[in-house]
Design a protein around this motif. Structure first.
Motif, mmCIF file in Angstrom:
data_model
loop_
_atom_site.group_PDB
_atom_site.id
_atom_site.type_symbol
_atom_site.label_atom_id
_atom_site.label_comp_id
_atom_site.label_asym_id
_atom_site.label_seq_id
_atom_site.Cartn_x
_atom_site.Cartn_y
_atom_site.Cartn_z
ATOM 1 N N ARG A 169 12.850 38.810 -33.081
ATOM 2 C CA ARG A 169 13.064 38.079 -34.340
ATOM 3 C C ARG A 169 14.245 37.116 -34.278
ATOM 4 O O ARG A 169 14.320 36.181 -35.073
ATOM 5 C CB ARG A 169 13.246 39.061 -35.501
ATOM 6 C CG ARG A 169 14.484 39.920 -35.422
ATOM 7 C CD ARG A 169 14.684 40.736 -36.690
ATOM 8 N NE ARG A 169 15.814 41.653 -36.540
ATOM 9 C CZ ARG A 169 15.699 42.916 -36.181
ATOM 10 N NH1 ARG A 169 14.494 43.417 -35.955
ATOM 11 N NH2 ARG A 169 16.754 43.687 -36.044
ATOM 12 N N ASP A 170 15.172 37.323 -33.360
ATOM 13 C CA ASP A 170 16.330 36.443 -33.252
ATOM 14 C C ASP A 170 16.314 35.596 -31.985
ATOM 15 O O ASP A 170 17.310 34.938 -31.673
ATOM 16 C CB ASP A 170 17.628 37.254 -33.314
ATOM 17 C CG ASP A 170 17.899 37.801 -34.717
ATOM 18 O OD1 ASP A 170 17.509 37.129 -35.692
ATOM 19 O OD2 ASP A 170 18.484 38.885 -34.821
ATOM 20 N N ALA A 171 15.189 35.593 -31.263
ATOM 21 C CA ALA A 171 15.017 34.741 -30.081
ATOM 22 C C ALA A 171 16.230 34.825 -29.153
ATOM 23 O O ALA A 171 16.764 33.804 -28.709
ATOM 24 C CB ALA A 171 14.754 33.302 -30.506
ATOM 25 N N ARG A 217 18.137 31.811 -27.010
ATOM 26 C CA ARG A 217 19.475 31.417 -27.476
ATOM 27 C C ARG A 217 20.522 31.601 -26.378
ATOM 28 O O ARG A 217 21.456 30.788 -26.252
ATOM 29 C CB ARG A 217 19.842 32.221 -28.717
ATOM 30 C CG ARG A 217 19.025 31.826 -29.952
ATOM 31 C CD ARG A 217 19.189 32.842 -31.064
ATOM 32 N NE ARG A 217 20.578 33.010 -31.456
ATOM 33 C CZ ARG A 217 21.065 34.103 -32.030
ATOM 34 N NH1 ARG A 217 20.272 35.154 -32.237
ATOM 35 N NH2 ARG A 217 22.334 34.172 -32.369
ATOM 36 N N GLU A 218 20.393 32.658 -25.601
ATOM 37 C CA GLU A 218 21.337 32.872 -24.498
ATOM 38 C C GLU A 218 21.271 31.721 -23.503
ATOM 39 O O GLU A 218 22.308 31.227 -23.022
ATOM 40 C CB GLU A 218 21.057 34.201 -23.809
ATOM 41 C CG GLU A 218 21.515 35.415 -24.607
ATOM 42 C CD GLU A 218 21.056 36.718 -23.985
ATOM 43 O OE1 GLU A 218 20.317 36.665 -22.975
ATOM 44 O OE2 GLU A 218 21.434 37.793 -24.509
ATOM 45 N N ARG A 219 20.055 31.290 -23.169
ATOM 46 C CA ARG A 219 19.900 30.179 -22.224
ATOM 47 C C ARG A 219 20.460 28.878 -22.804
ATOM 48 O O ARG A 219 21.085 28.082 -22.080
ATOM 49 C CB ARG A 219 18.427 29.998 -21.865
ATOM 50 C CG ARG A 219 17.838 31.111 -20.997
ATOM 51 C CD ARG A 219 18.325 31.021 -19.553
ATOM 52 N NE ARG A 219 17.980 29.749 -18.961
ATOM 53 C CZ ARG A 219 16.797 29.460 -18.427
ATOM 54 N NH1 ARG A 219 15.827 30.372 -18.425
ATOM 55 N NH2 ARG A 219 16.557 28.284 -17.886
ATOM 56 N N LEU A 220 20.221 28.632 -24.079
ATOM 57 C CA LEU A 220 20.721 27.413 -24.713
ATOM 58 C C LEU A 220 22.250 27.437 -24.806
ATOM 59 O O LEU A 220 22.908 26.417 -24.572
ATOM 60 C CB LEU A 220 20.116 27.256 -26.107
ATOM 61 C CG LEU A 220 18.623 26.912 -26.132
ATOM 62 C CD1 LEU A 220 18.056 27.064 -27.541
ATOM 63 C CD2 LEU A 220 18.391 25.492 -25.613
ATOM 64 N N ALA A 221 22.799 28.586 -25.125
ATOM 65 C CA ALA A 221 24.254 28.710 -25.178
ATOM 66 C C ALA A 221 24.864 28.458 -23.808
ATOM 67 O O ALA A 221 25.869 27.741 -23.671
ATOM 68 C CB ALA A 221 24.637 30.106 -25.690
#
Length: 349
Positions: free
Chosen positions: A59-61, A65-69
């Motif tokens: 639900r929080d992808a 998000r870790e990869r984008l961060a």
């Protein structure tokens, strides 16, 4: 029999639509004209086959998000993803606006910004920038006098193509308690990103998309970089399981193919610059662009030019209602740009 009534004013508003016609050169929506290589599709298919689609997605992808961060050197807690940058913008407005709260935009700009402010029940305030639509300190002063709750800024701007001075973006964030949202859908093509300012200004948000530079418009993936507190607020308004498992998988695979996407960028910039160079030789005013499109003003009536191009199989975007006598053309493949330029030459003769 009585019928249900929609919210006041809803039926006075037309749906947001860009023509999707079958033509030889569809150059009206700023899509990437090239798909990612076959290896990308194969990797997506493999990733989807491994999904448990009978289960709800993360639900929080978190993986995405870790990869984008990691990509941006930003904190995981301050990175958020959703269904396209439009959903990111809507979530921000749902979290930070509402009745009696002002959303300020600098026009001419992306029409969806004002529409999203209306959907979120914010009070839209528009300031008009003078041609060539570069923001000045005077414009910042005028904006801050309105004491907005949210400022929406597009840089590079759609449809004008110009990026805004980074020092003025910083001035907006520094002098205001408003949430300053910078829509950077086109920043990979040119202009300076506001991401280096994020550590200094917790009221600044940078919004990005996979639709343009990642050649993934069909997957609908957007994300933002912000302070962790802002992301926590977005989690409060997002719908349950808002980002599908298939979409998350496509985003992760696209990040694996980022080098392929970067190679495509050079080809798009080449065609954009070619358009900008060739249009003046046809007697057409072309405005400088940091994006993947060019705004132009033909010497003949713009709507007549639009119609004549369409009869020749070339679809551009008509912006005459927003900017006097102007059309916009996306940078397509070399063959598409050939057809656009030759057709425009015929129309103007």
């Amino acid at each position: 029999m009585t019928t249900a009534s929609p919210r006041p004013g809803l039926r006075d508003v037309e749906p947001y639509e860009a023509p999707q016609l079958r033509v030889r050169a569809r150059l009206n929506t700023n899509e990437c004209p090239y798909p990612l290589p076959n290896g990308f599709a194969d990797d997506v298919a493999k990733a989807v086959r491994e999904l448990e689609l009978n289960r709800y997605p993360d639900r929080d992808a978190e993986a995405l998000r870790e990869r984008l961060a990691e990509l941006h050197g930003h904190s995981f807690q301050g990175t958020w993803a959703a269904n396209g940058s439009n959903e990111i913008l809507l979530q921000l407005l749902q979290a930070y606006t509402g009745p009696g709260r002002q959303v300020l935009v600098f026009e001419p700009t992306y029409a969806v910004h004002s529409r999203l402010a209306w959907i979120a029940n914010g009070d839209r305030v528009a300031l008009r920038l003078d041609e060539p639509w570069l923001m000045s300190s005077r414009d910042v002063d005028a904006a801050l006098k309105r004491e907005p709750d949210v400022v929406l800024l597009c840089s590079p701007n759609n449809p004008t193509g110009n990026a805004q001075p980074i020092e003025l973006v910083e001035e907006l964030a520094r002098r205001s308690s408003a949430l300053v949202v910078v829509d950077e859908a086109y920043v990979e093509f040119g202009g300076e990103s506001s991401t280096p300012l994020l550590d200094r200004y917790p009221n600044l948000v940078v919004v990005r998309t996979f639709s343009k530079a990642f050649a993934l418009a069909g997957a609908r993936i957007g994300y933002c970089l912000a302070a962790p507190a802002v992301v926590e607020d977005l989690r409060r308004v997002r719908l349950p399981y808002h980002l599908s498992a298939i979409t998350q998988a496509a985003g992760l695979v696209a990040l694996d193919h980022r080098d392929d996407a970067l190679d495509i960028l050079d080809r798009i910039r080449e065609q954009r610059d070619r358009i900008s160079k060739e249009l003046p030789t046809l007697g057409v005013e072309a405005f400088p662009s940091d994006a993947n499109f060019v705004l132009f003003r033909p010497p003949k009536p713009a709507r007549e030019v639009f119609d004549e191009l369409l009869t020749r199989g070339v679809l551009v975007r008509d912006f005459t209602d927003l900017i006097d006598s102007c059309l916009r053309v996306s940078a397509g493949t070399p063959d598409e740009v050939d057809l656009f330029l030759s057709s425009l030459d015929e129309v103007l003769r």
